[in-house]
Design a protein around this motif. Sequence first.
Motif: not given
Length: 424
Positions: A137-149, A318-321
């Motif tokens: 998962a690609l971490v975007g702004q505001g903790g939004w996630l996008f598919l990284a594949d 290491e994305a905390e959220g």
Amino acid sequence: MEGRLEAVVDGRAIGWAWDPEQPDEAVEVEILVDGEPVAMGIADVERSVLAEAGIGTGHYGFDLQLPEQLSAHESHSIRVTAGPDRVAVLPFEGFETISRFPDGPWEGTTFVVAGGPQARVPFVPEDEPTPDPGEAALVGQGGWLFLADRANLAPAQLGGAPLLSDADVEARAEEMVERHRRMRQLRIPYMFAVAPMKERLCGKLLPEGASLHPGRPVPQLNAVLMQRNGGDIVDLHPILRQGGSGREVFPRTGSEWNDRGAFFAYRALMKEAGKRAVELGEPLLEEEAHFSTRPGFRGDLADKTKVALAEGSFTPVEAEGDWEEEAEVVDVSNLKALRMPAPSHLEVTRGRAPHLYEVPGRLDLPRAVLVGPACCLQLIPWLAEHFSRFVFLWTHELPLETLELEMPHVVIHVVPERLLIHGQ
């Protein structure tokens, strides 16, 4: 003894019953209302869906008229028994009373199965696991996630590179022309639609510095198809953009549209299907759709390895959220379409059960087949309401032999934009 009490439609008890050990003999059924026998008959009506599902000859349906004096009361309990031992016939999930005529004698009269009404719950076969969207998962702004594949956008494409080359556009257009040609040979109206990517509608929430090329694949392909008389593509991007911001039609932690996004797509598909092939009822208005809030939702990207976009590549971080959110879910309690056993000719993809729905008592409605991947699952509750027989086939390609056996009034084929880009 096996069978189901499916519904009471305009004062007629409808269902099926048979004895698997004596498949050539029709059984007698008895209808009890408020504990008293009111009708009796033989379950010998032909139901093709039963035969297709491997239930004997399929001649096991019953359709028995109830005494009209019962319509003088608002509510009754109903029970059905079958065979010489009077074995109880179970109610179908979603059993309900249907009155098609507002001024008819049965308007306002409700039947519930003895012991209380049956709760309508989603039917999910055990062999239908939630699809895995990809590796990370690609971490975007505001903790939004996008598919990284590898099956999604490459880092260069997230940096503004064209999504389709000129050669890609030509290849995809040729595929579309061929699909429309084959469907014309079958004389089945065909509609191909593309669901926009989350990255497209939620572009402002991508990582800083990331953006998509302004050239969208669907308009590029439609320009070529127009020159070749090869049909066209229904672009769902405008309707979802008008329906709300990306925040409203996609979950923060998921890769596919949410139930509200699917609702807007359903409305667009219904309007387009009505133009192409069949006369359909009007799609529901937004105020007629019922949604509820589900706390603690974790989308299919929440538990994936998190990556960042740095110097043109994906880098693990290491994305905390907080990867939980509130999600809107559709309330299906007022919908009429019922899940039915699926015949073997619909099993086109291993591990992905076909879905077959029927609306009791509405043989006047047209038939449809929906073809596509996981994003189509959220379209089913809405679309199935408008067809007497509605089939969903979980596959990317058109299963021509299956479609020829079904011969629906319209085929709706939905593919996510990212799969269109990758040629799937």
